[in-house]
Structure formats: structure tokens, C-alpha cells
Scaffold this motif. Structure first.
Motif, short mmCIF file in Angstrom:
data_model
loop_
_atom_site.label_atom_id
_atom_site.label_comp_id
_atom_site.label_asym_id
_atom_site.label_seq_id
_atom_site.Cartn_x
_atom_site.Cartn_y
_atom_site.Cartn_z
N HIS A 1 -60.52 -80.14 -129.96
CA HIS A 1 -60.78 -81.47 -130.49
C HIS A 1 -62.18 -81.45 -131.09
N ILE A 2 -62.31 -81.90 -132.32
CA ILE A 2 -63.61 -81.93 -132.99
C ILE A 2 -64.25 -83.30 -132.77
N ILE A 3 -65.50 -83.29 -132.29
CA ILE A 3 -66.21 -84.53 -132.01
C ILE A 3 -67.43 -84.64 -132.92
N ASP A 4 -68.01 -85.85 -132.99
CA ASP A 4 -69.09 -86.12 -133.94
C ASP A 4 -70.48 -85.98 -133.33
N GLY A 5 -70.57 -85.42 -132.15
CA GLY A 5 -71.89 -85.23 -131.54
C GLY A 5 -71.81 -84.28 -130.36
N VAL A 6 -72.97 -83.84 -129.93
CA VAL A 6 -73.03 -82.93 -128.80
C VAL A 6 -72.96 -83.73 -127.50
N LEU A 7 -72.07 -83.33 -126.61
CA LEU A 7 -71.97 -83.98 -125.31
C LEU A 7 -73.01 -83.40 -124.36
N LEU A 8 -73.85 -84.27 -123.84
CA LEU A 8 -74.89 -83.85 -122.91
C LEU A 8 -74.56 -84.35 -121.51
N PRO A 9 -75.02 -83.64 -120.48
CA PRO A 9 -74.78 -84.12 -119.12
C PRO A 9 -75.42 -85.49 -118.91
N ALA A 10 -74.88 -86.25 -117.98
CA ALA A 10 -75.46 -87.55 -117.65
C ALA A 10 -76.87 -87.35 -117.11
N THR A 11 -77.81 -88.13 -117.60
CA THR A 11 -79.19 -88.03 -117.16
C THR A 11 -79.52 -89.17 -116.20
N VAL A 12 -80.53 -88.94 -115.39
CA VAL A 12 -81.01 -89.97 -114.48
C VAL A 12 -82.49 -90.16 -114.70
N THR A 13 -82.99 -91.34 -114.39
CA THR A 13 -84.41 -91.65 -114.41
C THR A 13 -84.80 -92.10 -113.01
N VAL A 14 -85.79 -91.44 -112.44
CA VAL A 14 -86.23 -91.73 -111.08
C VAL A 14 -87.72 -92.01 -111.09
N SER A 15 -88.13 -93.11 -110.47
CA SER A 15 -89.54 -93.42 -110.31
C SER A 15 -89.94 -93.20 -108.86
N GLY A 16 -91.07 -92.56 -108.66
CA GLY A 16 -91.51 -92.28 -107.30
C GLY A 16 -92.84 -91.58 -107.28
N LEU A 17 -93.02 -90.68 -106.31
CA LEU A 17 -94.28 -89.95 -106.15
C LEU A 17 -94.04 -88.46 -106.22
N LEU A 18 -94.99 -87.76 -106.81
CA LEU A 18 -94.90 -86.31 -106.92
C LEU A 18 -95.15 -85.66 -105.56
N VAL A 19 -94.38 -84.62 -105.25
CA VAL A 19 -94.58 -83.86 -104.01
C VAL A 19 -94.34 -82.39 -104.30
N ASP A 20 -95.06 -81.53 -103.60
CA ASP A 20 -94.79 -80.10 -103.72
C ASP A 20 -93.78 -79.72 -102.64
N LEU A 21 -92.85 -78.83 -102.98
CA LEU A 21 -91.77 -78.48 -102.07
C LEU A 21 -92.26 -77.67 -100.87
N HIS A 22 -93.39 -76.99 -101.01
CA HIS A 22 -93.93 -76.23 -99.89
C HIS A 22 -94.26 -77.16 -98.74
N CYS A 23 -95.01 -78.21 -99.02
CA CYS A 23 -95.40 -79.13 -97.96
C CYS A 23 -94.20 -79.90 -97.42
N TRP A 24 -93.22 -80.17 -98.26
CA TRP A 24 -92.03 -80.88 -97.81
C TRP A 24 -91.19 -80.02 -96.86
N SER A 25 -91.34 -78.71 -96.93
CA SER A 25 -90.51 -77.79 -96.15
C SER A 25 -91.20 -77.27 -94.89
N LEU A 26 -92.42 -77.71 -94.62
CA LEU A 26 -93.17 -77.18 -93.48
C LEU A 26 -92.52 -77.54 -92.14
N ASP A 27 -92.76 -76.70 -91.15
CA ASP A 27 -92.29 -76.99 -89.80
C ASP A 27 -92.96 -78.25 -89.25
N THR A 28 -94.11 -78.60 -89.78
CA THR A 28 -94.84 -79.79 -89.32
C THR A 28 -94.36 -81.07 -89.98
#
Length: 475
Positions: free
Chosen positions: A34-61
Motif C-alpha cells: 500500500h502506497i502512503i503519502d507520508g512516513v509513519l513514525l512511532p508514537a511520541t510522548v512528551t514528559v515533564s520532570g527532573l533530570l536524573v543519572d541512572l547510576h544514582c538511581w540504581s544504587l543499593d542506597t
């Protein structure tokens, strides 16, 4: 949505692209298309919040980070220093939950290098609030085939663009047309041939007509030429149009420096809150010269034998520096004349500029070919050898000067004589047609006999005004 200033920590909104089937059931060897008139892109999300580094989020503490902040209850106290210097492993966004705690909404699959660059340059101490756009990949970062792997898994977000919503920056630099200049091969403008990566002060900013690709950005000095610092958002582009409109009615706008203020993101966009022309400084390039040698009866021959009108690059530092009469009579800047063959005095320096020049000459290791990029405040008319005040300049090595495709290499073709030199590039000015702008046509004459090749252009004024005509934009 460039006007979205929502700071709600838990804001998340999905969006997706859509297209229409233009041709259905095209049978092929391996199936049906099927020929379409545009490129299909995955659904996007917009999230507002705070930046965090994954290292600190994964600590045992957890939820206590390396800097002692409680990431689940008070993530705004998580410091930039910790995320920048003590933690690694990528980044994510924390979103406020219904119970008043924070949880990791997404870990970023990309964009982490740009976030690190932001953390290196920001003046923020903590509380790094962000708005993130991307598309969920429906897989987990840290996922493995090992069923007993107890490593934490994070929902992954790809094509990540992070807007930093708590810090406003101001950047001053040359305004540049993106479509007309920066996005073209070699960053050479279609409208006037200026090489904005080497000499953006030469570019004449033009009014953007309805239907044109009206997008702008701002440059930064990269030492050896210029780089694009930021692209403007839609609001910034509209502010450019409002700023230029009255100026272009008075005169041609070159050497146009602006200050843009707003938030930035990791895609290199500045969300412009305010834009103003910076009239304090202009940039000019040319050969440094002492004014005494220009007053000699032997002119254009300087005291060291250099022909400053035809070969200013041969004028030596020792002449400008060691001769007391040269030191006492001030300095200026030589620029090439319209004949592309000779040079003339374009600017003189004020007393402070002369002191800066003497300090430069006394310290430099350069012996001749003193081509400089000078900034200063102009006074008086250019045709009267305007004086630059508050002058500073840097020596520009030959490799960093205007490239061969730039302004100096472009000539206007008016007769067959313009094409007598094989390989000579020519520029043909063209009138505006309706609402569309036909800027220039370029051609190269590669005929070794040096004869011109005819170029015939046929235009249709009616078609050029017809938005439905697929050929209206083309020759």
C-alpha cells in the motif's frame, strides 16, 4: 508546540504521525503493498520532570544518591555536580506520581552526550527541570536473556530531545539564514554567494517572502571560522521577520549581529523569548597595515618594499613594529576593492585600538601575511575610512580564510567575456516572480577552449503563482 511552557512534573502526552493510503493493493512478488503519502513514525510522548543519572538511581542506597539527595521525595536537590562528576551510566527523567513521590518514567537510549555537554556548561546548581520528547521502544534498558539477572530494568525512550526549562541563556552572534546559507553545500549562500562559515559579516540578510523557507539560526566563533550555535524555534523565526522588516526598508543589512535569549534543548534549538540587534560591535576582516606606509611618496610601496595595494600579505611585521614612525602613526585595516585586484584602507583604529595593535605586534610570532578578524564599534561613513573603536582582533591563518567558493570567487555574468577563463563560476541575478523567489542560477564552464555554454531559462508567470502546479518551483 513551541508555546508549551507547562512545568507540571508529571505531564506526559502522546502523539503519533498519520498518513493516507494513496494507492492500495499493489501486488508484488513477495506480497501486497500500500502506497502512503507520508512516513509513519512511532508514537511520541512528551514528559515533564527532573533530570536524573541512572547510576544514582540504581544504587543499593536508593533512594539516596551519592550527594545525599532523596531521589524519590526531593529529586530537585540532586546536584549538577553529582550528575556531572560523580555519576555515569546515562540519564533519565523522573516524573511525579499520584502519591507525591517521584519515579523513573524513562531512561534515555540516546542524547546522553548532549546532556553531559549541558551539565558542563550550565550555571544551575541543582533542580534540573526538563521537558523530554521521544518515542518508547517497548523494550527495557538493561534487559538480558539471563532469567536470573536481577539488574534493574528501565523503560527506554529513543530519539530523545531534552529541553532545559529552568535555565535561560543569552547568545550573541551573527544571524544566518538556514535554507539560503547554512544548509547549502559549503555554507555558501544562494542569494549572494557569501561564505557564512568563514565570513558571515559579508552576507546580506534578505526579507523572507511568503512561501519561502523562513528559518534562521545564530552562529558562534569557532576560532577557525564559524559554527552554528543554535537554530531558532518558530517564535524566534517570527521575531527575526519583525526585526528585519523595518531595517530592510532603510538599507541593505550586512554584518548583522543579534542577541537571542531563551531556553535550549539537546537538538540545538533555542526557544527564543527575546531577540534584539546588537549594534555594539561589527566584525571585519582584512590585512593589518600601519598608516605611515600609506602616506609615503613611494605609495603603494611600503618601507619594507611591500606593495600594499596589490600584495598586502607581503608587508612584514618588522616594518609595522620596529619602525618608530610606523608605531607612532596608528594602524588600520586593508580590504579588497570591488575590482578584486587591489586593496584600500577600509578602517582606521582609535587610540585604544592602536595600543591593542602594538601589543599584538610585540607579542606575535607571525612575520608577514597579517590577515586579521577585527571586531569594534564603527564610527563615520565607510567611504571615509571609518574609525573602529574598542578594537580587538585575532590573526586568521590562511587555512581559515574565505574558501574558494565564497564571496570573493563569485562574479556576475553579463557578457561572454566573463566566461573566458575555464572553470570560472558565474552568478546570474534573477527577478522575483509572483510570491516565489528565484534567487540565482549557478553554472561552471568546464570547456577547455574557454567558450561559453548557453543557458536558456523559460519561466511562466502564471504557473509560478499556482500552488497546485508541481513545476512552479523548478527550472
Amino acid at each position: 508546540d513551541d508555546d508549551d511552557d507547562d512545568d507540571d512534573d508529571a505531564a506526559e502526552s502522546p502523539s503519533s504521525s498519520s498518513s493516507t493510503v494513496t494507492t492500495a493493493d499493489v501486488r508484488a512478488e513477495d506480497g501486497v503493498l500500500h502506497i502512503i503519502d507520508g512516513v509513519l513514525l512511532p508514537a511520541t510522548v512528551t514528559v515533564s520532570g527532573l533530570l536524573v543519572d541512572l547510576h544514582c538511581w540504581s544504587l543499593d542506597t536508593f533512594p539516596i544518591a551519592v550527594d545525599g539527595s532523596n531521589l524519590a521525595l526531593e529529586p530537585e536537590t540532586h546536584t549538577v555536580e553529582c550528575m556531572r562528576d560523580s555519576c555515569d551510566g546515562g540519564f533519565g527523567v523522573l516524573a511525579l506520581q499520584g502519591d507525591g513521590t517521584y519515579d523513573l518514567a524513562y531512561a534515555f537510549a540516546d542524547g546522553n552526550d548532549a546532556i553531559e555537554a549541558f551539565l558542563q556548561s550550565t550555571t544551575l546548581v541543582d533542580d534540573v527541570r526538563i521537558q523530554v520528547r521521544g518515542y518508547p521502544t517497548n523494550r527495557l534498558i538493561g534487559e538480558s536473556d539471563d532469567q536470573e539477572d536481577d539488574t534493574q530494568k528501565f523503560n527506554e525512550l529513543a530519539a530523545v530531545n531534552v529541553r532545559f526549562t529552568r535555565e535561560t541563556i543569552s547568545h550573541t552572534g551573527f544571524l544566518v539564514d538556514l535554507a539560503d546559507c547554512w544548509e547549502r553545500d559549503g555554507h555558501v549562500c544562494a542569494s549572494d554567494g557569501a561564505d557564512v562559515a568563514a565570513s558571515p559579516q559579508d552576507h546580506a540578510i534578505a526579507a523572507c517572502l511568503v512561501g519561502d523557507d523562513c528559518r534562521y539560526g545564530i552562529l558562534r566563533d569557532a576560532g577557525c571560522g564559524y559554527d552554528l550555535a543554535f537554530r531558532f524555534d518558530d517564535r524566534g523565526n517570527a521575531l527575526v521577520a519583525a526585526l528585519l522588516s523595518p531595517l530592510l526598508q532603510q538599507h541593505k543589512v550586512t554584518n548583522f549581529v543579534v542577541t537571542a535569549t531563551g531556553e535550549r534543548d539537546t537538538f540545538g534549538t533555542i526557544y527564543v523569548d527575546s531577540l534584539k540587534e546588537d549594534t555594539r560591535f561589527q566584525a571585519h576582516e582584512g590585512y593589518l597595515v600601519d598608516l605611515w606606509c600609506l602616506q609615503l611618496e613611494s605609495f603603494p610601496i611600503a618601507m619594507d618594499g611591500a606593495d600594499v595595494a596589490h600584495s598586502p600579505e607581503t608587508h612584514g611585521v618588522s616594518c609595522m613594529r620596529d619602525q618608530q614612525t610606523c608605531r607612532d602613526n596608528g594602524y588600520g585595516l586593508l580590504q579588497r576593492n570591488d575590482d578584486n585586484a587591489t586593496y584600500a584602507l577600509a578602517f582606521t583604529f582609535d587610540d585604544d585600538g592602536n595600543k591593542f595593535t602594538l601589543a599584538f605586534l610585540d607579542a606575535t610570532d607571525v612575520e608577514d601575511d597579517v590577515y586579521v578578524r577585527a571586531t569594534g564599534i564603527p564610527g563615520g561613513a565607510a567611504e571615509e575610512n571609518a574609525t573602529l573603536s574598542q578594537v580587538t582582533f585575532t590573526h586568521v591563518p590562511s587555512a581559515c580564510r574565505r574558501r574558494s567558493g565564497g564571496l570573493e570567487a563569485v562574479t556576475e555574468c553579463t557578457t561572454d567575456a566573463d566566461c573566458e577563463t575555464p572553470g570560472q563560476g558565474c552568478v546570474l541575478a534573477a527577478p522575483r516572480m509572483g510570491r516565489r523567489r528565484l534567487r540565482f542560477g549557478f553554472f561552471e564552464n568546464d570547456d577547455p577552449t574557454g567558450t561559453c555554454q548557453d543557458v536558456q531559462v523559460t519561466t511562466n508567470a502564471t504557473a509560478s503563482d499556482d500552488d497546485d502546479d508541481p513545476h512552479a518551483n523548478h527550472l
